[in-house]
Design a protein around this motif. Structure first.
Motif, PDB file in Angstrom:
ATOM      1  N   MET A  20      -3.809   9.608   5.078  1.00 27.67           N
ATOM      2  CA  MET A  20      -2.750  10.519   5.606  1.00 27.67           C
ATOM      3  C   MET A  20      -1.404   9.735   5.613  1.00 27.67           C
ATOM      4  SD  MET A  20      -4.514  13.136   8.426  1.00 27.67           S
ATOM      5  CE  MET A  20      -4.858  11.891   9.550  1.00 27.67           C
ATOM      6  N   ASP A  21      -1.437   8.382   5.646  1.00 28.03           N
ATOM      7  CA  ASP A  21      -0.100   7.573   5.954  1.00 28.03           C
ATOM      8  C   ASP A  21       0.194   6.943   4.498  1.00 28.03           C
ATOM      9  OD1 ASP A  21       2.123   6.771   7.249  1.00 28.03           O
ATOM     10  OD2 ASP A  21       0.977   4.841   7.481  1.00 28.03           O
ATOM     11  N   SER A  31      -2.121  10.113  -1.194  1.00 32.13           N
ATOM     12  CA  SER A  31      -3.481  10.077  -0.853  1.00 32.13           C
ATOM     13  C   SER A  31      -4.727  10.269  -1.805  1.00 32.13           C
ATOM     14  CB  SER A  31      -3.280  11.422   0.082  1.00 32.13           C
ATOM     15  OG  SER A  31      -2.792  12.475  -0.553  1.00 32.13           O
ATOM     16  N   GLN A  66       0.224  15.895  -1.369  1.00 34.55           N
ATOM     17  CA  GLN A  66      -0.084  14.929  -0.362  1.00 34.55           C
ATOM     18  C   GLN A  66      -0.795  15.325   0.834  1.00 34.55           C
ATOM     19  OE1 GLN A  66       0.571  11.586  -0.881  1.00 34.55           O
ATOM     20  NE2 GLN A  66      -0.051  11.017   1.118  1.00 34.55           N
ATOM     21  N   ASP A  68      -1.421  15.106   4.458  1.00 35.08           N
ATOM     22  CA  ASP A  68      -0.680  14.643   5.646  1.00 35.08           C
ATOM     23  C   ASP A  68      -1.295  15.405   6.876  1.00 35.08           C
ATOM     24  OD1 ASP A  68       0.647  16.742   5.752  1.00 35.08           O
ATOM     25  OD2 ASP A  68       2.341  16.340   4.769  1.00 35.08           O
ATOM     26  N   GLN A  94      -2.515   9.168  11.786  1.00 32.52           N
ATOM     27  CA  GLN A  94      -1.423   8.609  10.872  1.00 32.52           C
ATOM     28  C   GLN A  94      -0.544   7.574  11.552  1.00 32.52           C
ATOM     29  OE1 GLN A  94       1.590  11.539   9.849  1.00 32.52           O
ATOM     30  NE2 GLN A  94       1.795  10.785   7.620  1.00 32.52           N
TER      31      GLN A  94
END
Length: 195
Positions: A20-21, A31, A66, A68, A94
């Motif tokens: 997630m980062d 990701s 992405q 997140d 994250q």
């Protein structure tokens, strides 16, 4: 009877936090790239909620977005175990990420190793239970089943290792390929959301 636990919830949480980062200055990735390189499947996670989040991250990434905390939470909202506290939990995962590519690869390797040990443990337990239920147990009766399982196990382990591609690349940031990957420097304690 001694029971060995082939699970590490902390490493599973760290790996999910890194996914997630992915766009951070440390990982400089996406990701989708991290998920593909990880060689992991949701079945490799021992915490059902982490498996749910991982499955959601993969689905989001496959759509070109992405993964997140917000997108993962949006996909999972309403599923079993996902509460109002879950978004905060995902943000904490994250935010606690300090993994570079080498560390992420080490986390994924450990998760795969433990998953393979659980598969072996389950197989041998089932074989022993089946053997002991026979009127006159014959250990040679499980040899062919064992050989078939080992062939399947070796093939799946090879595929899993082949999919994990970060070890083959020179990392842009962090440890060189010959160094031991460090553990995250930020302390992180997984606090599971209340139900």
């Amino acid at each position: 009877q001694l029971k060995i636990s082939f699970e590490n919830h902390q490493v599973e949480a760290w790996a999910l936090g890194a996914v997630m980062d992915a766009e951070s200055r440390v990982l400089r990735s996406s990701s989708a790239q991290l998920l593909d390189a990880s060689g992991l499947t949701p079945e490799d996670f021992t915490q059902p909620i982490l498996a749910t989040y991982f499955r959601a991250a993969r689905a989001i990434s496959e759509r070109g977005r992405q993964a997140d905390p917000q997108t993962v939470y949006s996909v999972c909202k309403g599923l079993a175990g996902v509460t109002l506290d879950s978004l905060g939990f995902l943000r904490n995962l994250q935010g606690a990420n300090s993994a570079n590519r080498e560390t992420f690869a080490s986390h994924c390797e450990e998760i795969r190793r433990l998953s393979q040990l659980r598969r072996l443990e389950k197989f041998h337990g089932e074989q022993l239970a089946a053997l002991l239920h026979q009127p006159r147990p014959d250990p040679t009766a499980v040899i062919s089943t064992g050989e078939a399982f080992l062939a399947s196990f070796a093939a799946s382990a090879s595929v899993s290792l082949a999919r994990s591609t970060f070890r083959k690349r020179t990392p842009e940031v962090g440890a060189t390929s010959g160094e031991q990957a460090p553990m995250p420097s930020k302390p992180f304690v997984a606090v599971w959301p209340s139900r």
